[in-house]
Enzyme design. Structure first.
Site, short mmCIF file in Angstrom:
data_model
loop_
_atom_site.label_atom_id
_atom_site.label_comp_id
_atom_site.label_asym_id
_atom_site.label_seq_id
_atom_site.Cartn_x
_atom_site.Cartn_y
_atom_site.Cartn_z
CG ASN A 152 -0.21 -0.14 2.52
OD1 ASN A 152 0.56 0.74 2.90
ND2 ASN A 152 -0.44 -1.26 3.22
CG ASP A 162 -7.28 -5.18 5.96
OD1 ASP A 162 -6.84 -5.17 7.11
OD2 ASP A 162 -7.80 -4.19 5.41
CE LYS A 187 8.67 -11.94 -14.33
NZ LYS A 187 9.59 -11.22 -15.24
CE LYS A 238 -8.62 -0.30 13.16
NZ LYS A 238 -7.79 0.34 12.10
#
Length: 405
Positions: free
Chosen positions: A211, A280, A290, A338
């Site tokens: 990310n 997540d 590969k 949360k």
């Protein structure tokens, strides 16, 4: 705040040595105990006698001049220091320290000390910008040294630019802030674990899922917590950031790595601040070779990673747990949910779609939510300033709840 503090001043050879003399005088006037170590080049600008008169201590210039047979001078003075400041720091002394060279009294002392070391560069603007100097500064950052950035202005060589050693008055204020923060904070002596950065979930030897997190918020929190006197462990995913001073660094790669690193330290921790953007999901199957491209679509089956925050919330006894919620919509709703579901004490939420609050920026816009319903929205500010405010909230939580006493 400086009364009876032991400050070791390392002076290397540049015209800014005159500022080091002023700094010595002001430190002594503020109540500090000051000892000075000079390089041979520094002695060409100002006599050691000047620093002896100002500090009221002998000045160290020669590694082989052992006046007291009961101690080794450079080890003794290295152990004596509460804080070491190199001012002025030339390109030469920065290069030596970055390379681990110990060929005079100052460099041997610097390698021997366990005290925090602050470096105040002073040199020509082009020297300061030279790739070799910047590379050495980067190396020292990673080794945990702190830099007092030079200011811009007229230089002795006639140039105007960045390279002036910071003024003694400003250095004195930084030192006062350093000692006062450690002395007064409720976080002093607490074991704080901070997680930062992204994780990488491997697909094959070439590719991974990740990310946009850069770790800047977590690193800022680790640095500010250390300034407040906490014992900080920074568990960090892959980043390009310099390590904060006097912080234990634990590098990890995957969500599983971070889970293991955090859980193994949880029992001994007082506070966990989890800023890391942990994946997540991860590929269910990791390929040994590969993956070659083929015609048509590629389907990669994913599975859930372990929920670190939820596991911490389930296991906590008297620890304080702070979570982060980076959202793009319904920020308060998701953050409050949360906070409860994962049994957190506090959560810091931000809308990463807002200008100045996303990944990779030097600023943030956060709202802090507490279990008792208290919340505080902060305006746009630097991540360093946001970290200071978040830790102030954590300190307040410690005091109000009576935890960790």
């Amino acid at each position: 705040m400086l009364k009876n503090r032991n400050i070791l001043l390392g002076v290397s050879g540049g015209i800014a040595v005159y500022k080091a003399a002023a700094l010595t005088s002001k430190l002594v006037q503020a109540g500090a105990n000051v000892k000075v170590v000079m390089t041979n080049s520094a002695c060409q600008f100002v006599s050691p006698l000047t620093f002896q008169a100002l500090s009221r201590h002998e000045v160290y210039t020669d590694t082989f001049e052992e006046r007291d047979p009961h101690v080794i001078a450079h080890i003794d003075v290295a152990d004596w220091a509460d804080l070491v400041i190199i001012a002025p720091a030339t390109a030469n002394i920065i290069g030596k320290l970055a390379s681990g060279i110990a060929d005079d009294m100052l460099t041997t002392t610097l390698l021997a000390t366990c005290a925090p070391v602050w470096i105040a560069p002073a040199m020509n603007v082009h020297m300061y910008d030279h790739p070799a100097v910047q590379r050495n500064i980067g190396t020292l950052y990673k080794d945990g040294y702190r830099f007092i950035e030079p200011s811009e202005g007229y230089l002795a060589c006639g140039y105007v630019g960045k390279g002036r050693m910071e003024e003694p008055e400003q250095i004195i204020q930084l030192i006062k802030d350093h000692f006062s923060a450690k002395q007064d904070s409720p976080l002093k002596g607490k074991n704080i674990v901070v997680t930062a950065g992204p994780t990488r979930e491997q697909i094959d030897p070439v590719r991974f899922f990740s990310n946009h997190s850069t770790g800047k918020m977590g690193y800022a929190l680790a640095e500010e917590a250390q300034k407040l006197g906490a014992h900080v462990t920074l568990i960090t995913g892959p980043t390009s950031l310099h390590a904060p001073t006097d912080v234990e660094i634990v590098p990890v790669t995957s969500a599983a790595d971070m889970f293991d690193a955090v859980l193994s330290r949880f029992a001994e921790s007082d506070i966990v601040i989890k800023t890391a953007a942990v994946a997540d999901y991860k590929p269910k199957h990791v390929h040994d070779h590969k993956l070659k491209k083929k015609d048509g679509a590629l389907v990669i089956e994913l599975e859930r990673t372990k929920d670190i925050l939820k596991e911490l919330g389930a296991r906590k006894t008297n620890q304080i747990i702070v979570g982060f919620a980076a959202e793009t919509q319904h920020v308060e709703d998701y953050a409050q949910e949360k906070l409860v579901v994962k049994n957190l004490d506090m959560i810091v939420a931000n809308n990463i779609a807002e200008n100045g609050a996303g990944f990779g920026t030097d600023t943030n816009i956060v709202t802090v939510y507490h279990r008792d319903g208290k919340q505080h929205a902060y305006p746009l500010m630097s991540k360093q300033a946001a970290a200071a405010e978040i830790l102030r909230e954590v300190a307040g939580l410690v005091e109000r709840s009576g935890k960790l006493t």
